[in-house]
Scaffold this motif. Structure first.
Motif, short mmCIF file in Angstrom:
data_model
loop_
_atom_site.label_atom_id
_atom_site.label_comp_id
_atom_site.label_asym_id
_atom_site.label_seq_id
_atom_site.Cartn_x
_atom_site.Cartn_y
_atom_site.Cartn_z
N THR A 207 50.83 20.51 -26.22
CA THR A 207 49.56 20.29 -25.53
C THR A 207 49.16 18.82 -25.57
N ASN B 196 50.38 26.35 -15.65
CA ASN B 196 49.94 26.99 -16.89
C ASN B 196 49.53 28.43 -16.65
N ILE C 209 51.70 21.98 -21.94
CA ILE C 209 51.79 20.73 -21.18
C ILE C 209 51.02 20.86 -19.88
N GLY C 210 51.20 21.99 -19.18
CA GLY C 210 50.53 22.18 -17.89
C GLY C 210 49.02 22.13 -17.99
N TRP D 156 49.07 21.08 -11.99
CA TRP D 156 49.61 21.38 -13.32
C TRP D 156 48.91 22.60 -13.92
N CYS E 82 47.15 20.84 -20.28
CA CYS E 82 46.57 19.63 -20.85
C CYS E 82 46.78 18.40 -19.98
N VAL E 83 47.77 18.41 -19.10
CA VAL E 83 47.81 17.37 -18.06
C VAL E 83 46.53 17.48 -17.23
N GLY F 133 51.01 16.91 -23.07
CA GLY F 133 50.35 17.06 -21.79
C GLY F 133 49.15 16.13 -21.65
#
Length: 406
Positions: A350, A385, A227-228, A381, A230-231, A353
C-alpha cells in the motif's frame, strides 16, 4: 493465563491506548514533507515532480520498513523496534534540516520513512494479537494514529513553518519523537501468551479453508490491490496543499483541508473497524474502496474553496478504513506467528502505491499543467483495486457455497 483471560481484556485496551499515542507521535515522519513541499519547491527552484521525490522516498522507506521491522517484531517484540525507530527518525530529521540540495533531502527522507514504519504496520500487527472479538475496532483505533498524526502535526507545525522556515520544523521533529516514543515503548514489553497465539492460529486456519487461494497467492493479490487503492489515495493526500496553493488559496488553507480530510479518515477508520467486526475484512475493504472511488470523482467538477473543503471531508470519510482492512484480512486468513511479516508485506504494497501515486500525480501535473488528469489516473487505479477485492469475495462465497452443498 488462558486466551480467554488475555484477548479483549482490560490489559488489551490499556495496551491499545499506549499504541495509539505512539502512532500519533511516530507517524509525523509520513506527513511532514507534505506540509513543507511548497517551501522546498520554492527554495530549490524545482518542478513539482522533483519536489514530490522526498515524499516518494519517504514512502519507499516507510514501505520497506514495514516489511523489515515487521519481521523483527515477530522475533524480538515491538519495544525493541520502537526504540530503534525513534533514534532513526531523529537522525533522519536532523540530517534533513541541514541538507543543501533536494537530492540530499530526498535521501534523508528514506531514513525518516524507514524509522516511521514501526509506528504503523508493526504496531497494528502487535495490537492485533491482543484482540479477537474486537480485533476490527482495535486495529482501526491503532491505525487511526496515522491519520490523527496527519491531522494534528500540520496544524502544530504551521506556525513554526511560517515564522522560522521548514528547517526549524525539522529540527523540532528531530527531538520531540525521541523524548516521547522511548518511554511509551517501555509500556509494550509484555509478549502475548502462547495459548492466545494458538487460539488465533486455529481460527485463521478455519477461515483459510473458505478461499481457493494459497497463502502466498492471497498475500500477492492483497499486495496488488493495495497498490491500486493507494495510487488513487495519494493524489488528494499528497498534493492537496500544492493544489490549494495553485488555486490561490495558499498552503495554510491546504493544510487545514488536509487536516479535515484526515480527521474524516479517523472517523472512517473507527466506523470501518466496527463494521469489520460484523462483516469481516474483505467486505469492509470492498465498501471502502468503492466509496473512495466515488469521492475521487467529486474532485473533478469542483475547485471553489467551500466545495473543496466538503469534498475533502467526504474523501476522508470514504477511504479511512481501507488500509486497516488489509491487516484484518491477513490476520483472519494467515498464521498469527507470521503476522508481523505478512502485515508488513501488504502494508509495504500500500505504501508503494502511495509513493508511486505521489510521484505520478506530480509527473502528470508537470505534463498537463493541471491535476484533472491526475485525478482520472487515480480513479483508474481504484477500479483495479475494486476488481481484485470483488474477486476475493466471489471466490470466498463460491467456496463456502460448495461446502454447504456438499
Amino acid at each position: 493465563m488462558t486466551d480467554s483471560d488475555i484477548l479483549d481484556s482490560r490489559y488489551s485496551w490499556m495496551r491499545l491506548g499506549a499504541t495509539l499515542a505512539i502512532a500519533v507521535i511516530g507517524n509525523v515522519g509520513m506527513w511532514a514533507i507534505i506540509v513543507i513541499m511548497p517551501a522546498v519547491q520554492s527554495e530549490f527552484a524545482i518542478a513539482r515532480a522533483d519536489a514530490s521525490l522526498p515524499y516518494t522516498l519517504t514512502m519507499v522507506g516507510f514501505g520497506l520498513g514495514n516489511l523489515v521491522i515487521g519481521r523483527a517484531v515477530d522475533r524480538w517484540g515491538i519495544t525493541v523496534a520502537l526504540i530503534g525507530s525513534a533514534l532513526t527518525i531523529a537522525t533522519g530529521f536532523g540530517l534533513a534540516a541541514i541538507s543543501d540540495s533536494v537530492l540530499t533531502l530526498t535521501v534523508t527522507h528514506f531514513i525518516i520513512g524507514f524509522g516511521t514504519a514501526a509506528s504503523f504496520g508493526p504496531l497494528i500487527a502487535d495490537i492485533s494479537h491482543w484482540f479477537y472479538k474486537r480485533r476490527g475496532i482495535a486495529v482501526a483505533i491503532a491505525a487511526s494514529g496515522n491519520y490523527l498524526s496527519g491531522a494534528i502535526w500540520p496544524m502544530l507545525l504551521a506556525g513554526i513553518l511560517s515564522e522560522h522556515g521548514w528547517r526549524s520544523v525539522y529540527l523540532v521533529l528531530a527531538i520531540v519523537p525521541v523524548l516521547l516514543i522511548l518511554p511509551l515503548s517501555m509500556l509494550l514489553r509484555r509478549r502475548v501468551p502462547d495459548d492466545a497465539t494458538a487460539h488465533a492460529n486455529r481460527m485463521s486456519a478455519a477461515n483459510a479453508k473458505s478461499v481457493s487461494f494459497s497463502p502466498s497467492a492471497l498475500q500477492w493479490l492483497l499486495g496488488l490491490a493495495g497498490i491500486g487503492c493507494c495510487v488513487a489515495m495519494a493524489m488528494p493526500q499528497v498534493h492537496l496543499v500544492s493544489y490549494c496553493t495553485d488555486l490561490g488559496y495558499g498552503p495554510a488553507v491546504g493544510a487545514e483541508m488536509l487536516s479535515l480530510m484526515l480527521m474524516g479518515g479517523v472517523v472512517s477508520r473507527l466506523v470501518s473497524g466496527l463494521v469489520a467486526d460484523k462483516l469481516g475484512g474483505v467486505k469492509t475493504l470492498l465498501i471502502g474502496s468503492t466509496l473512495q472511488c466515488i469521492a475521487l470523482f467529486l474532485y473533478l467538477p469542483f475547485d471553489a474553496l467551500v466545495p473543496l473543503y466538503i469534498v475533502s471531508l467526504i474523501f476522508g470519510l470514504s477511504q479511512g478504513g481501507i488500509v486497516p482492512s488489509y491487516a484484518l484480512i491477513v490476520r483472519e486468513y494467515l498464521p498469527a506467528k507470521e503476522a508481523g511479516a505478512r502485515v508488513g508485506f501488504v502494508i509495504m504494497a500500500t505504501i508503494t502505491g502511495m509513493a508511486l501515486g505521489g510521484w505520478m500525480s506530480g509527473w502528470i501535473y508537470d505534463l498537463t499543467g493541471s491535476y484533472q488528469a491526475a485525478f482520472l489516473n487515480g480513479i483508474a487505479w481504484n477500479f483495479l483495486n475494486i476488481a481484485i477485492i470483488a474477486l476475493l469475495l466471489f471466490k470466498s462465497r463460491a467456496r463456502r457455497g460448495e461446502a454447504v452443498a456438499a
